[in-house]
Design a protein around this motif. Structure first.
Motif, PDB file in Angstrom:
ATOM      1  N   ARG A 115      -7.773   1.379  11.231  1.00 58.00           N
ATOM      2  CA  ARG A 115      -8.016   0.145  10.496  1.00 58.00           C
ATOM      3  C   ARG A 115      -7.428   0.290   9.097  1.00 58.00           C
ATOM      4  O   ARG A 115      -7.616   1.331   8.453  1.00 58.00           O
ATOM      5  CB  ARG A 115      -9.514  -0.135  10.385  1.00 58.00           C
ATOM      6  N   CYS A 116      -6.747  -0.742   8.640  1.00 57.99           N
ATOM      7  CA  CYS A 116      -6.232  -0.712   7.272  1.00 57.99           C
ATOM      8  C   CYS A 116      -6.258  -2.109   6.675  1.00 57.99           C
ATOM      9  O   CYS A 116      -6.268  -3.112   7.384  1.00 57.99           O
ATOM     10  CB  CYS A 116      -4.829  -0.112   7.212  1.00 57.99           C
ATOM     11  N   ILE A 117      -6.294  -2.110   5.364  1.00 61.99           N
ATOM     12  CA  ILE A 117      -6.236  -3.343   4.584  1.00 61.99           C
ATOM     13  C   ILE A 117      -5.091  -3.184   3.599  1.00 61.99           C
ATOM     14  O   ILE A 117      -4.983  -2.145   2.937  1.00 61.99           O
ATOM     15  CB  ILE A 117      -7.555  -3.595   3.819  1.00 61.99           C
ATOM     16  N   THR A 118      -4.256  -4.198   3.531  1.00 63.37           N
ATOM     17  CA  THR A 118      -3.208  -4.252   2.517  1.00 63.37           C
ATOM     18  C   THR A 118      -3.546  -5.412   1.597  1.00 63.37           C
ATOM     19  O   THR A 118      -3.798  -6.524   2.059  1.00 63.37           O
ATOM     20  CB  THR A 118      -1.821  -4.471   3.155  1.00 63.37           C
ATOM     21  N   VAL A 119      -3.564  -5.126   0.294  1.00 65.23           N
ATOM     22  CA  VAL A 119      -3.880  -6.130  -0.708  1.00 65.23           C
ATOM     23  C   VAL A 119      -2.621  -6.415  -1.523  1.00 65.23           C
ATOM     24  O   VAL A 119      -1.916  -5.485  -1.920  1.00 65.23           O
ATOM     25  CB  VAL A 119      -5.026  -5.651  -1.634  1.00 65.23           C
TER      26      VAL A 119
END
Length: 175
Positions: A58-62
């Motif tokens: 799981r990853c989040i890119t902001v």
């Protein structure tokens, strides 16, 4: 006033998650450490904010080009998609289902960025007119988001008082 606020199931669940990872103060509520504690990789890049999941990854890119408070809100929005179990590719979804997931993620931002158990002491110690300004600074979010959270809390308190008042009147009339 604050004692009349009833947390939603989602708020209570999120409070338990935060307690499990050791968030006890607003200063503990930092995106990087929180993502790490939840097993989520976090990136800041000059591209649209998004989340990606594949299997256990799981990853989040902001979006790194946004103002810092907006980046923070984007992080919590994407975190909401992950923790609420949203699935599917948005461009392939039924528009109504996509709108539902987006509304849920936006609601999640209010609770995750400014959880009630952390903001209640601040609301108790400041005059009403200053609450949004204080929350915005304390939680690193936009004034607009803080205004929205304060308004939500006020509505819930009024609703709870009306609910309690209705029960009191019903009991008196039954006697």
């Amino acid at each position: 006033m604050i004692s009349d606020y009833r947390q939603t199931d989602l708020e209570r669940w999120l409070s338990r998650v935060y307690a499990e990872v050791g968030i006890n103060h607003s200063s503990d509520l930092q995106e990087g450490p929180l993502a790490e504690m939840l097993g989520i990789e976090l990136y800041y890049r000059p591209c649209p904010s998004m989340r990606y999941e594949s299997g256990n990854y799981r990853c989040i890119t902001v979006n790194s080009t946004l103002p810092r408070p907006v980046q923070r809100e984007h992080f919590f929005h994407e975190l909401g998609h992950i923790l609420r179990g949203h699935t599917g590719k948005q461009h392939q979804m039924n528009p109504a289902f996509r709108q539902l997931q987006e509304a849920q993620a936006e609601q999640f931002v209010l609770y995750a960025a400014m959880p009630f158990f952390l903001l209640a002491p601040l609301l108790l110690s400041h005059h009403d007119w200053a609450a949004s300004s204080v929350l915005s600074q304390e939680f690193g979010v936009t004034r607009e988001l803080a205004d929205k959270r304060v308004a939500q809390i006020k509505r819930r308190i009024i609703s709870e008082r009306m609910r309690k008042g209705g029960k009191t009147r019903r009991r008196k009339s039954a006697q």
